[in-house]
Design a protein around this motif. Structure first.
Motif, PDB file in Angstrom:
ATOM      1  N   VAL A  10       0.842  -1.187   0.000  1.00 61.01           N
ATOM      2  CA  VAL A  10       0.000   0.000   0.000  1.00 61.01           C
ATOM      3  C   VAL A  10       0.880   1.240   0.000  1.00 61.01           C
ATOM      4  N   LEU A  76      -6.313   0.775   7.525  1.00 63.09           N
ATOM      5  CA  LEU A  76      -5.034   0.160   7.160  1.00 63.09           C
ATOM      6  C   LEU A  76      -4.411  -0.564   8.349  1.00 63.09           C
ATOM      7  N   LEU A  92       3.279  -1.081   4.270  1.00 67.48           N
ATOM      8  CA  LEU A  92       2.736   0.275   4.185  1.00 67.48           C
ATOM      9  C   LEU A  92       3.859   1.254   3.911  1.00 67.48           C
ATOM     10  N   SER A 106      -0.883   1.246  13.017  1.00 65.77           N
ATOM     11  CA  SER A 106      -0.014   0.528  12.081  1.00 65.77           C
ATOM     12  C   SER A 106       1.341   0.272  12.745  1.00 65.77           C
TER      13      SER A 106
END
Length: 237
Positions: A10, A76, A92, A106
């Motif tokens: 991502v 996310l 990420l 995250s």
């Protein structure tokens, strides 16, 4: 589109943090529409007028500290955890210099353009967490040199960070997703074509088509806070 990807790359841009009140850069009315990046975001600008550059980043740093993560950041973080539970991975990579991904939960965030809440000493290279204003009167906590601290962000003309790790993660992915990116800043804007060349399905999530929209297999348009959670839910995340 991969029905149940296990390794997702991502890439996030300023559009992810826009709903948290942090300005985008290249949209109409964005930061670079109101300020000249050549006077505020280059090594030459810092060398010529460090006080003006530091004041600009002090203002941005205060904005980051005051901001809160939104639903896109949270989605996310949940996806990362759920993929990890089933043995997968969400890599990420963000172009953003804020810490909203981390504050949303995250665990592993790769900041290719650096982090505004860190300062780097140009004398010894030490990077230090930094939430307060930054002036030339500050001394480096490591080497005690005065007047050599700068934001630990990538300025125009400087090399982005962690490029080898990013390339390796992209090569290992089975889905590439770009969220809230302009598609105008390289090398990040080229990752979608790199993914396509590797046979990796690609999807963009944006308010409107970015500069590189033609390179994506799939697109979802709308605010990141709603479009991204909806897309991740379709993937079972």
């Amino acid at each position: 589109m991969t029905a149940s990807p296990e390794t997702i790359f991502v890439l996030t841009g300023a559009g992810v943090s826009a709903e948290s009140g942090l300005g985008t850069f290249r949209d109409r009315g964005g930061i670079w529409a109101r300020f000249d990046p050549m006077r505020l975001a280059t090594p030459e600008a810092y060398a010529a007028d460090p006080d003006t550059v530091l004041d600009f980043y002090d203002h941005r740093r205060r904005g980051v500290v005051a901001a809160a993560p939104n639903a896109a950041h949270a989605a996310l973080a949940r996806a990362e955890a759920r993929l990890a539970e089933r043995g997968g991975r969400l890599f990420l990579c963000t172009q953003n210099v804020d810490d909203l991904h981390e504050r949303a939960g995250s665990q592993a965030v790769t900041h290719m353009h650096g982090e505004l809440l860190k300062a780097r000493c140009t004398a010894c290279g030490t990077v230090t967490p930094w939430r307060a204003d930054l002036s030339r009167a500050e001394s480096c906590p490591a080497c005690a040199t005065v007047g050599r601290m700068r934001p630990d962000v990538v300025w125009f003309g400087e090399m982005p960070m962690h490029l080898d790790a990013i390339d390796a993660a992209l090569a290992a992915a089975d889905l590439f997703v770009a969220v809230g990116t302009s598609g105008a800043i390289y090398p990040a804007a080229g990752y979608v074509r790199q993914a396509r060349a590797l046979g990796i399905p690609t999807c963009e999530i944006n308010l409107e088509p970015p500069d590189n929209a033609d390179a994506f297999d799939d697109a979802r348009y709308g605010p990141a806070s709603t479009a991204l959670p909806r897309f991740l839910a379709e993937l079972g995340l």
